[in-house]
Design an enzyme around this catalytic site. Structure first.
Site, PDB file in Angstrom:
ATOM      1  N   HIS A  41      -4.876  -3.252   7.568  1.00 16.72           N
ATOM      2  CA  HIS A  41      -4.916  -2.859   6.157  1.00 16.72           C
ATOM      3  C   HIS A  41      -3.645  -3.362   5.473  1.00 16.72           C
ATOM      4  CE1 HIS A  41      -5.119  -0.696   2.505  1.00 16.72           C
ATOM      5  NE2 HIS A  41      -4.288   0.260   2.844  1.00 16.72           N
ATOM      6  N   CYS A  67      -8.338   4.137   2.390  1.00 17.73           N
ATOM      7  CA  CYS A  67      -8.159   2.722   2.762  1.00 17.73           C
ATOM      8  C   CYS A  67      -8.791   2.401   4.118  1.00 17.73           C
ATOM      9  CB  CYS A  67      -6.680   2.362   2.769  1.00 17.73           C
ATOM     10  SG  CYS A  67      -5.866   2.777   1.235  1.00 17.73           S
ATOM     11  N   ASN A  74      -2.026  -3.409  -2.429  1.00 18.74           N
ATOM     12  CA  ASN A  74      -2.921  -2.573  -1.638  1.00 18.74           C
ATOM     13  C   ASN A  74      -4.217  -2.364  -2.427  1.00 18.74           C
ATOM     14  OD1 ASN A  74      -4.254  -0.478  -0.370  1.00 18.74           O
ATOM     15  ND2 ASN A  74      -2.432   0.766  -0.060  1.00 18.74           N
TER      16      ASN A  74
HETATM   17  N1  COA Z   1      11.595   0.335  -7.878  1.00 18.07           N
HETATM   18  C1  COA Z   1      12.885   0.672  -7.686  1.00 18.07           C
HETATM   19  N2  COA Z   1      13.237   1.798  -7.038  1.00 18.07           N
HETATM   20  C2  COA Z   1      12.248   2.588  -6.574  1.00 18.07           C
HETATM   21  C3  COA Z   1      10.901   2.283  -6.751  1.00 18.07           C
HETATM   22  C4  COA Z   1      10.580   1.116  -7.451  1.00 18.07           C
HETATM   23  N3  COA Z   1       9.334   0.725  -7.665  1.00 18.07           N
HETATM   24  N4  COA Z   1      10.152   3.251  -6.176  1.00 18.07           N
HETATM   25  C5  COA Z   1      11.014   4.136  -5.651  1.00 18.07           C
HETATM   26  N5  COA Z   1      12.281   3.746  -5.886  1.00 18.07           N
HETATM   27  C6  COA Z   1      13.531   4.395  -5.515  1.00 18.07           C
HETATM   28  C7  COA Z   1      13.338   5.862  -5.201  1.00 18.07           C
HETATM   29  O1  COA Z   1      13.385   6.627  -6.393  1.00 18.07           O
HETATM   30  C8  COA Z   1      14.542   6.138  -4.327  1.00 18.07           C
HETATM   31  O2  COA Z   1      15.677   6.290  -5.134  1.00 18.07           O
HETATM   32  P1  COA Z   1      16.768   7.428  -4.805  1.00 18.07           P
HETATM   33  O3  COA Z   1      17.289   7.065  -3.423  1.00 18.07           O
HETATM   34  O4  COA Z   1      17.749   7.261  -5.892  1.00 18.07           O
HETATM   35  O5  COA Z   1      16.001   8.696  -4.810  1.00 18.07           O
HETATM   36  C9  COA Z   1      14.703   4.834  -3.544  1.00 18.07           C
HETATM   37  O6  COA Z   1      13.994   3.837  -4.295  1.00 18.07           O
HETATM   38  C10 COA Z   1      14.137   4.887  -2.135  1.00 18.07           C
HETATM   39  O7  COA Z   1      12.851   5.468  -2.206  1.00 18.07           O
HETATM   40  P2  COA Z   1      11.951   5.679  -0.949  1.00 18.07           P
HETATM   41  O8  COA Z   1      10.687   6.372  -1.360  1.00 18.07           O
HETATM   42  O9  COA Z   1      12.747   6.310   0.158  1.00 18.07           O
HETATM   43  O10 COA Z   1      11.664   4.162  -0.595  1.00 18.07           O
HETATM   44  P3  COA Z   1      10.911   3.595   0.665  1.00 18.07           P
HETATM   45  O11 COA Z   1      11.748   2.600   1.337  1.00 18.07           O
HETATM   46  O12 COA Z   1      10.326   4.695   1.486  1.00 18.07           O
HETATM   47  O13 COA Z   1       9.694   2.831  -0.003  1.00 18.07           O
HETATM   48  C11 COA Z   1       7.362   3.032  -0.446  1.00 18.07           C
HETATM   49  C12 COA Z   1       8.752   3.527  -0.798  1.00 18.07           C
HETATM   50  C13 COA Z   1       6.368   3.727  -1.360  1.00 18.07           C
HETATM   51  C14 COA Z   1       7.298   1.534  -0.680  1.00 18.07           C
HETATM   52  C15 COA Z   1       7.085   3.355   1.043  1.00 18.07           C
HETATM   53  O14 COA Z   1       7.372   4.701   1.293  1.00 18.07           O
HETATM   54  C16 COA Z   1       5.675   3.085   1.434  1.00 18.07           C
HETATM   55  O15 COA Z   1       5.218   1.956   1.424  1.00 18.07           O
HETATM   56  N6  COA Z   1       4.941   4.133   1.863  1.00 18.07           N
HETATM   57  C17 COA Z   1       3.553   3.989   2.256  1.00 18.07           C
HETATM   58  C18 COA Z   1       2.708   3.941   1.031  1.00 18.07           C
HETATM   59  C19 COA Z   1       1.325   3.476   1.312  1.00 18.07           C
HETATM   60  O16 COA Z   1       1.097   2.573   2.072  1.00 18.07           O
HETATM   61  N7  COA Z   1       0.364   4.100   0.631  1.00 18.07           N
HETATM   62  C20 COA Z   1      -0.999   3.743   0.688  1.00 18.07           C
HETATM   63  C21 COA Z   1      -1.624   4.219   1.931  1.00 18.07           C
HETATM   64  S1  COA Z   1      -3.225   3.594   2.120  1.00 18.07           S
END
Ligand code: COA
Length: 334
Positions: free
Chosen positions: A257, A117, A287
């Site tokens: 980004h 990205c 994204n």
């Molecule tokens: N819908 C509902 N629940 C979801 C879900 C979805 N789409 N995706 C994950 N969950 C659940 C998980 O399974 C977890 O459940 P659990 O507690 O029972 O295990 C819970 O939600 C929390 O998950 P977590 O991964 O801790 O959530 P988060 O607040 O960290 O958000 C992202 C997850 C992916 C949104 C976040 O980590 C993120 O944005 N990371 C950066 C990703 C990124 O930018 N990538 C591209 C880089 S260029």
């Protein structure tokens, strides 16, 4: 890196996103998620997805044509095409060569750049150096992605995040004081595991097993990427500002980004840039990886959020892990 010698910057922007929109409510029907969860955790409401048959080079070519038109530059005048992408049409030939043919930029050299990205800002800084060095006069830098083809649509942790699209910029020499004032490109390969497509390369060639184990799809450690992103966005932006002899108080428009609204808000807080100066469109596109910053810049300029004379900061982070930031003085300065 402080930018010296010739002033080089953007003279025309273009973007393209496919017509088809997939909303969070559409995704509720295919994976265990909810509109509320996605909006709260990411800020994303919908994303554009390419129809079957539309490729990364198709979208890149459309964005490029618009950028050329706005710049008042013909395709024949382009000396170099850099396409930043992690979703090329195929392993080779490069997507930039396919774009060169599609837009008939018959005098252009062409190469792809893979920096996740961060790719567009990597391309912008790299392309500018060719003009500063006197080798080339007009360069097309494009960020283009068809992420929908590498996303695992059964994985709710990733499939909600990404969208397709392309953005393009024409680079040229400008009047002194305009264009690129400072930049930073960076990488930490030790974090490569956090965001990757494992199979299809020399380490893990395509086989029945790689298909059965879904290793051709994008995999991600969301929490690690989140932590990295919130830390590096502010740091990289500050170092580019420092190189330009400016501070965050001088920034008129911050174009980060577009991955997640919480990452954007956190980096703006760390930079002490008020959200009114931050351009956000992640809710509409998700994204789009290397395409996200040029799509956002094009929209920001069209909406009058970026004007001539403004100090604009771009910062990206992504697979690699990589990061890239730059400070631009907007306008041509004539
Ligand atoms: N819908 C509902 N629940 C979801 C879900 C979805 N789409 N995706 C994950 N969950 C659940 C998980 O399974 C977890 O459940 P659990 O507690 O029972 O295990 C819970 O939600 C929390 O998950 P977590 O991964 O801790 O959530 P988060 O607040 O960290 O958000 C992202 C997850 C992916 C949104 C976040 O980590 C993120 O944005 N990371 C950066 C990703 C990124 O930018 N990538 C591209 C880089 S260029």
């Amino acid at each position: 890196m402080k930018e010296t010698d010739k002033a080089v910057g953007i003279i025309g922007l273009g973007s393209y996103v496919p017509d088809k929109i997939v909303t969070n409510c559409d995704l509720e029907k295919t994976v265990a998620t909810s509109d509320q969860w996605i909006v709260e955790r990411t800020g994303i409401k919908e994303r554009h997805i390419a129809e079957a048959g539309m490729t990364t080079s198709d979208m890149a070519a459309r964005a490029a044509k618009e950028a050329l038109k706005k710049a008042g530059v013909s395709a024949e005048e382009i000396d170099l095409i850099i396409v930043a992408t992690v979703t090329p049409d195929m392993l080779f030939p490069s997507t930039s060569c396919l774009v060169q043919d599609k837009i008939k930029a018959v005098n252009a050299a062409a190469f792809d750049l893979a920096a996740g990205c961060s790719g567009f800002v990597y391309g912008l800084v790299t392309g500018s150096q060719f003009i500063k060095a006197g080798l080339y006069k007009k360069i097309l830098v494009i960020g283009a992605e068809t992420l929908s083809r590498i996303v695992d649509w059964t994985d709710r942790g990733t499939c909600i995040l990404f969208g397709d699209g392309a953005g393009a910029a024409v680079l040229s020499e400008l009047s002194p004081g305009f264009g690129l004032l400072g930049s930073e490109l960076g990488a930490d390969g030790s974090g490569g595991e956090f965001l990757k497509v494992s199979a299809g390369g020399s380490a893990m060639p395509a086989s029945q097993e790689t298909i059965d184990t879904r290793q051709h799809f994008l995999s991600m450690h969301g929490n690690e990427v989140f932590r990295f992103a919130t830390k590096i966005m502010g740091e990289a932006a500050n170092r580019a500002l420092e190189a330009a002899g400016l501070t965050s108080e001088d920034v008129d428009c911050f174009v980060p980004h577009q991955a997640n609204i919480r990452i954007i808000q956190s980096s703006a807080r760390r930079l002490k840039i008020p959200m009114e100066k931050v351009f956000v469109n992640v809710e509409k596109y998700g994204n789009t990886s290397a395409a996200s910053i040029p799509i956002a810049m094009e929209e920001a300029e069209r909406e009058g959020r970026i004007k001539d004379g403004d100090v604009v900061v771009l910062v990206g982070f992504g697979a690699g892990l990589t990061w890239a930031s730059c400070v631009l003085k907007w306008g041509k300065g004539e």
